[in-house]
Enzyme design. Structure first.
Site, PDB file in Angstrom:
ATOM      1  N   TYR A  12       0.832  -1.218   0.000  1.00  0.00           N
ATOM      2  CA  TYR A  12       0.000   0.000   0.000  1.00  0.00           C
ATOM      3  C   TYR A  12       0.868   1.271   0.000  1.00  0.00           C
ATOM      4  CZ  TYR A  12      -3.402   3.361   1.969  1.00  0.00           C
ATOM      5  OH  TYR A  12      -4.192   4.450   2.216  1.00  0.00           O
ATOM      6  N   ASP A  32       9.778  -7.302  -3.469  1.00  0.00           N
ATOM      7  CA  ASP A  32       8.576  -7.672  -2.713  1.00  0.00           C
ATOM      8  C   ASP A  32       8.305  -9.151  -2.960  1.00  0.00           C
ATOM      9  OD1 ASP A  32       5.769  -7.877  -1.768  1.00  0.00           O
ATOM     10  OD2 ASP A  32       5.878  -5.696  -1.719  1.00  0.00           O
ATOM     11  N   ASN A  36       1.735  -9.903   1.100  1.00  0.00           N
ATOM     12  CA  ASN A  36       0.498  -9.154   1.372  1.00  0.00           C
ATOM     13  C   ASN A  36       0.141  -8.219   0.217  1.00  0.00           C
ATOM     14  OD1 ASN A  36      -1.698  -8.593   3.082  1.00  0.00           O
ATOM     15  ND2 ASN A  36      -0.739  -6.681   3.743  1.00  0.00           N
ATOM     16  N   LYS A  85       2.172  -6.412   9.072  1.00  0.00           N
ATOM     17  CA  LYS A  85       1.661  -5.241   9.809  1.00  0.00           C
ATOM     18  C   LYS A  85       0.363  -5.445  10.569  1.00  0.00           C
ATOM     19  CE  LYS A  85      -1.036  -3.352   6.027  1.00  0.00           C
ATOM     20  NZ  LYS A  85      -1.564  -2.213   5.343  1.00  0.00           N
ATOM     21  N   SER A 125       6.146   3.296  13.264  1.00  0.00           N
ATOM     22  CA  SER A 125       4.706   3.451  13.498  1.00  0.00           C
ATOM     23  C   SER A 125       4.457   4.212  14.789  1.00  0.00           C
ATOM     24  CB  SER A 125       4.124   2.038  13.596  1.00  0.00           C
ATOM     25  OG  SER A 125       2.877   2.048  14.216  1.00  0.00           O
ATOM     26  N   TYR A 150       3.749  -6.891  17.086  1.00  0.00           N
ATOM     27  CA  TYR A 150       3.979  -6.004  15.925  1.00  0.00           C
ATOM     28  C   TYR A 150       4.658  -4.710  16.370  1.00  0.00           C
ATOM     29  CZ  TYR A 150       3.211  -2.403  12.472  1.00  0.00           C
ATOM     30  OH  TYR A 150       3.426  -1.356  11.614  1.00  0.00           O
ATOM     31  N   LYS A 154       8.652  -2.934  15.763  1.00  0.00           N
ATOM     32  CA  LYS A 154       9.030  -1.579  15.334  1.00  0.00           C
ATOM     33  C   LYS A 154      10.003  -0.959  16.337  1.00  0.00           C
ATOM     34  CE  LYS A 154       6.723  -1.489  11.534  1.00  0.00           C
ATOM     35  NZ  LYS A 154       7.470  -1.702  10.282  1.00  0.00           N
ATOM     36  N   ASN A 180      -2.018   7.168  11.122  1.00  0.00           N
ATOM     37  CA  ASN A 180      -2.952   6.228  10.471  1.00  0.00           C
ATOM     38  C   ASN A 180      -3.084   6.536   8.976  1.00  0.00           C
ATOM     39  OD1 ASN A 180      -3.494   6.071  13.390  1.00  0.00           O
ATOM     40  ND2 ASN A 180      -5.117   4.676  12.797  1.00  0.00           N
ATOM     41  N   ASN A 200      -8.376  -2.209   9.242  1.00  0.00           N
ATOM     42  CA  ASN A 200      -8.261  -0.794   9.626  1.00  0.00           C
ATOM     43  C   ASN A 200      -9.577  -0.080   9.351  1.00  0.00           C
ATOM     44  OD1 ASN A 200      -5.030  -1.217   8.598  1.00  0.00           O
ATOM     45  ND2 ASN A 200      -5.436  -0.279  10.585  1.00  0.00           N
ATOM     46  N   ARG A 232      -7.823   9.345  16.540  1.00  0.00           N
ATOM     47  CA  ARG A 232      -6.629   8.966  15.774  1.00  0.00           C
ATOM     48  C   ARG A 232      -6.297  10.081  14.784  1.00  0.00           C
ATOM     49  NH1 ARG A 232      -6.916   5.741  19.128  1.00  0.00           N
ATOM     50  NH2 ARG A 232      -6.799   3.457  19.032  1.00  0.00           N
TER      51      ARG A 232
HETATM   52  P1  NAD Z   1       1.579  -3.646   3.039  1.00  0.00           P
HETATM   53  O1  NAD Z   1       1.374  -4.988   3.641  1.00  0.00           O
HETATM   54  O2  NAD Z   1       0.578  -3.160   2.064  1.00  0.00           O
HETATM   55  O3  NAD Z   1       3.019  -3.584   2.339  1.00  0.00           O
HETATM   56  C1  NAD Z   1       4.135  -4.283   2.813  1.00  0.00           C
HETATM   57  C2  NAD Z   1       4.747  -5.020   1.631  1.00  0.00           C
HETATM   58  O4  NAD Z   1       5.903  -5.724   2.075  1.00  0.00           O
HETATM   59  C3  NAD Z   1       3.783  -6.047   1.045  1.00  0.00           C
HETATM   60  O5  NAD Z   1       3.706  -5.848  -0.355  1.00  0.00           O
HETATM   61  C4  NAD Z   1       4.425  -7.387   1.375  1.00  0.00           C
HETATM   62  O6  NAD Z   1       4.187  -8.348   0.380  1.00  0.00           O
HETATM   63  C5  NAD Z   1       5.901  -7.025   1.494  1.00  0.00           C
HETATM   64  N1  NAD Z   1       6.695  -7.887   2.380  1.00  0.00           N
HETATM   65  C6  NAD Z   1       6.450  -8.194   3.682  1.00  0.00           C
HETATM   66  N2  NAD Z   1       7.417  -8.990   4.145  1.00  0.00           N
HETATM   67  C7  NAD Z   1       8.303  -9.177   3.136  1.00  0.00           C
HETATM   68  C8  NAD Z   1       9.532  -9.897   3.012  1.00  0.00           C
HETATM   69  N3  NAD Z   1      10.040 -10.625   4.023  1.00  0.00           N
HETATM   70  N4  NAD Z   1      10.178  -9.858   1.837  1.00  0.00           N
HETATM   71  C9  NAD Z   1       9.686  -9.147   0.792  1.00  0.00           C
HETATM   72  N5  NAD Z   1       8.542  -8.450   0.852  1.00  0.00           N
HETATM   73  C10 NAD Z   1       7.850  -8.471   2.003  1.00  0.00           C
HETATM   74  O7  NAD Z   1       1.757  -2.627   4.245  1.00  0.00           O
HETATM   75  P2  NAD Z   1       1.833  -1.044   4.211  1.00  0.00           P
HETATM   76  O8  NAD Z   1       0.596  -0.528   4.835  1.00  0.00           O
HETATM   77  O9  NAD Z   1       2.235  -0.565   2.873  1.00  0.00           O
HETATM   78  O10 NAD Z   1       3.005  -0.813   5.262  1.00  0.00           O
HETATM   79  C11 NAD Z   1       4.342  -0.553   4.858  1.00  0.00           C
HETATM   80  C12 NAD Z   1       5.197  -0.359   6.090  1.00  0.00           C
HETATM   81  O11 NAD Z   1       4.661   0.703   6.868  1.00  0.00           O
HETATM   82  C13 NAD Z   1       5.248  -1.560   7.019  1.00  0.00           C
HETATM   83  O12 NAD Z   1       6.546  -1.638   7.554  1.00  0.00           O
HETATM   84  C14 NAD Z   1       4.257  -1.222   8.107  1.00  0.00           C
HETATM   85  O13 NAD Z   1       4.563  -1.860   9.321  1.00  0.00           O
HETATM   86  C15 NAD Z   1       4.459   0.276   8.210  1.00  0.00           C
HETATM   87  N6  NAD Z   1       3.294   0.991   8.773  1.00  0.00           N
HETATM   88  C16 NAD Z   1       2.064   0.835   8.177  1.00  0.00           C
HETATM   89  C17 NAD Z   1       0.962   1.502   8.708  1.00  0.00           C
HETATM   90  C18 NAD Z   1      -0.413   1.319   8.115  1.00  0.00           C
HETATM   91  O14 NAD Z   1      -1.392   1.564   8.821  1.00  0.00           O
HETATM   92  N7  NAD Z   1      -0.542   0.925   6.844  1.00  0.00           N
HETATM   93  C19 NAD Z   1       1.121   2.330   9.816  1.00  0.00           C
HETATM   94  C20 NAD Z   1       2.394   2.470  10.383  1.00  0.00           C
HETATM   95  C21 NAD Z   1       3.472   1.787   9.833  1.00  0.00           C
HETATM   96  C1  WQD Z   2      -8.673   3.137  14.195  1.00  0.00           C
HETATM   97  C2  WQD Z   2      -9.818   3.453  15.161  1.00  0.00           C
HETATM   98  C3  WQD Z   2     -10.509   1.590  16.500  1.00  0.00           C
HETATM   99  C4  WQD Z   2     -12.124  -0.840  13.286  1.00  0.00           C
HETATM  100  C5  WQD Z   2      -3.393   0.417  13.724  1.00  0.00           C
HETATM  101  C6  WQD Z   2      -2.124  -0.163  14.291  1.00  0.00           C
HETATM  102  C7  WQD Z   2      -1.035   0.856  14.247  1.00  0.00           C
HETATM  103  C8  WQD Z   2      -0.876   1.429  12.852  1.00  0.00           C
HETATM  104  C9  WQD Z   2      -2.156   1.947  12.329  1.00  0.00           C
HETATM  105  C10 WQD Z   2       0.715   0.046  11.695  1.00  0.00           C
HETATM  106  C11 WQD Z   2      -9.617   2.818  16.528  1.00  0.00           C
HETATM  107  C12 WQD Z   2     -11.624   2.037  15.594  1.00  0.00           C
HETATM  108  C13 WQD Z   2     -11.531   0.185  13.984  1.00  0.00           C
HETATM  109  C14 WQD Z   2     -13.510  -1.110  13.489  1.00  0.00           C
HETATM  110  C15 WQD Z   2     -13.604   0.706  15.053  1.00  0.00           C
HETATM  111  N1  WQD Z   2      -0.470   0.416  11.913  1.00  0.00           N
HETATM  112  N2  WQD Z   2     -12.267   0.936  14.858  1.00  0.00           N
HETATM  113  N3  WQD Z   2     -14.196  -0.323  14.368  1.00  0.00           N
HETATM  114  O1  WQD Z   2      -5.701   0.731  15.898  1.00  0.00           O
HETATM  115  O2  WQD Z   2      -5.306   3.189  15.420  1.00  0.00           O
HETATM  116  O3  WQD Z   2      -3.770   1.524  14.525  1.00  0.00           O
HETATM  117  O4  WQD Z   2      -3.145   0.905  12.402  1.00  0.00           O
HETATM  118  O5  WQD Z   2       1.711   0.412  12.192  1.00  0.00           O
HETATM  119  O6  WQD Z   2       0.116   0.208  14.652  1.00  0.00           O
HETATM  120  O7  WQD Z   2      -2.376  -0.541  15.629  1.00  0.00           O
HETATM  121  O8  WQD Z   2      -6.031   1.659  13.570  1.00  0.00           O
HETATM  122  O9  WQD Z   2      -7.711   1.438  11.812  1.00  0.00           O
HETATM  123  O10 WQD Z   2      -7.484  -0.429  13.510  1.00  0.00           O
HETATM  124  O11 WQD Z   2      -8.444   1.729  14.216  1.00  0.00           O
HETATM  125  O12 WQD Z   2     -14.269   1.365  15.859  1.00  0.00           O
HETATM  126  O13 WQD Z   2     -14.090  -2.043  12.921  1.00  0.00           O
HETATM  127  O14 WQD Z   2     -11.026   2.873  14.647  1.00  0.00           O
HETATM  128  O15 WQD Z   2     -11.005   1.229  17.767  1.00  0.00           O
HETATM  129  O16 WQD Z   2     -10.083   3.732  17.460  1.00  0.00           O
HETATM  130  P1  WQD Z   2      -5.261   1.773  14.980  1.00  0.00           P
HETATM  131  P2  WQD Z   2      -7.432   1.018  13.209  1.00  0.00           P
END
Ligand code: NAD
Ligand code: WQD
Length: 339
Positions: A12, A32, A36, A85, A125, A150, A154, A180, A200, A232
């Site tokens: 993403y 990649d 996922n 993630k 994160s 998770y 981080k 977020n 999410n 958030r």
């Molecule tokens: P995502 O799952 O869409 O993208 C991650 C990509 O990494 C995927 O395409 C997956 O196939 C690939 N991948 C995972 N493990 C791998 C491996 N061992 N080798 C090769 N490829 C691998 O997730 P995203 O939302 O794009 O998140 C990207 C980064 O941002 C992650 O590190 C995640 O923890 C961090 N992050 C995401 C969020 C969020 O809410 N989306 C929030 C905070 C931090």
């Molecule tokens: C957002 C708000 C829920 C679903 C997560 C990870 C965090 C980061 C971002 C990667 C919260 C509420 C949700 C539902 C709801 N990711 N909710 N009904 O929990 O803030 O963070 O994603 O690093 O590490 O923990 O995100 O989208 O799950 O929730 O009421 O069906 O929506 O309680 O308040 P969160 P979320």
């Protein structure tokens, strides 16, 4: 021109960032293993930018295969997105999370050292802050004990990077703590396409409106917030992508004073769950079927970012608001459901 290695480039945030990098004139290579995501992301990148990017279907945990990527390319920097993630999955399968997220980073750092690739941008994160003592959260806000394996990966990855930097003084890193991320690309050709069931809030809202789910459960309505639901900081995916380009440039231009620079990436605005739902209803013209239910264990009450440091160091300011997020997410949901 040296290239930028993007790990997790089919995911993403990675795919949106690749578009921003290409549009800013960078040459990108993606790694990649599609754990996922899928290769369609690359087709969409080509559709949007007109460029076919070089990509490897490799697991970062396989150091031998990953070395091939470093051998075949000359990189200036690495942007490391690839990680698992899902907070819930990390609780039920912690070893998978520790193995994937830690080993991937360790292998990268070994190879960056071996091939002298001095710059690393790391995806961290806001979950590292846990239930923050004060709001908005700045980079100096103390970290709390991780609420899940998770979040623990981080915190440990950040520590690994700082320990590595201490003994490798020619290396520099920017650690980006995202709040977020949500929404989709303005072309409506790309957005969040979770491989597994979405967990999410924003994709759950759009999937509910689309009829893929019966109803949305709002987790908790008795929190000490303005309407009782959790707060958030939702940041538009295109703003987030732009911050990566800014961070790479910051390192390439030798502007980083510290070996490791931590930067929060959030919109600076806290929104409650009900406010997000109402923003969706306003921009889409749909009534959402939702009900107020019990709290979800492990949820923090409120968290939102102070992005002053991002603004000062990389000149970044979010350009889009919650309505933009919800409208783009809704358009993308309709598009991906129709195909
Ligand atoms: P995502 O799952 O869409 O993208 C991650 C990509 O990494 C995927 O395409 C997956 O196939 C690939 N991948 C995972 N493990 C791998 C491996 N061992 N080798 C090769 N490829 C691998 O997730 P995203 O939302 O794009 O998140 C990207 C980064 O941002 C992650 O590190 C995640 O923890 C961090 N992050 C995401 C969020 C969020 O809410 N989306 C929030 C905070 C931090
Ligand atoms: C957002 C708000 C829920 C679903 C997560 C990870 C965090 C980061 C971002 C990667 C919260 C509420 C949700 C539902 C709801 N990711 N909710 N009904 O929990 O803030 O963070 O994603 O690093 O590490 O923990 O995100 O989208 O799950 O929730 O009421 O069906 O929506 O309680 O308040 P969160 P979320």
């Amino acid at each position: 021109m040296k290239k930028i290695l993007v790990t997790g480039g089919a995911g993403y945030i990675g795919s949106h960032t690749i578009i921003d990098l290409i549009e800013s004139g960078h040459q990108v290579v993606s790694v990649d293993n599609f754990i996922n995501s899928n290769a369609q992301s690359y087709d969409r990148i080509t559709e949007i930018t007109g460029q076919t990017i070089q990509q490897y279907a490799i697991d970062l945990c396989d150091r031998q295969k990953l070395e091939q990527v470093f051998r075949e390319n000359d990189f200036s920097s690495v942007i490391h997105f690839a990680a698992l993630k899902s907070v819930g999955d990390s609780v039920s399968d912690p070893l998978h999370y520790y193995h994937n997220n830690l080993l991937g980073l360790i292998n990268l750092l070994y190879l960056q050292k071996q091939y002298q690739v001095h710059h690393l941008i790391f995806s961290s994160s806001c979950s590292v802050y846990g239930n923050a003592e004060s709001l908005p959260v700045t980079e100096r806000t103390p970290l709390k004990e991780a609420e899940s394996p998770y979040a623990q990966t981080k915190q440990v990855c950040e520590q690994i990077i700082f320990d590595f930097l201490k003994v490798n003084p020619t290396f520099k890193s920017v650690i980006l703590r995202y709040f977020n991320p949500a929404g989709a690309h303005s072309s409506n050709l790309m957005g969040e396409s979770p491989h597994n069931i979405a967990n999410n809030l924003v994709p759950i809202i759009t999937e509910t409106a689309m009829g893929k789910r019966d109803a949305l459960s709002v987790f908790g309505s008795d929190y000490p917030t303005r309407d009782g639901t959790c707060v958030r900081d939702y940041i538009h995916i295109m703003d987030l992508a732009a911050a990566h380009t800014g961070s790479v440039q910051f390192l390439l231009d030798n502007k980083a004073r510290d070996a490791g620079t931590i930067i929060n990436l959030g919109s600076g605005t806290g929104s409650t769950v009900l406010e997000v739902i109402h923003a969706f209803e306003k921009v889409s013209g749909n009534k959402l079927n939702y009900s107020l239910t019990n709290r979800r264990p492990g949820d923090v009450v409120a968290v939102y970012a102070d992005y002053t440091k991002a603004n000062k160091l990389i000149g970044w300011t979010p350009q889009r608001n919650l309505d933009d997020i919800m409208l783009s997410a809704w358009r993308w949901e309709q598009k991906r459901s129709a195909t």
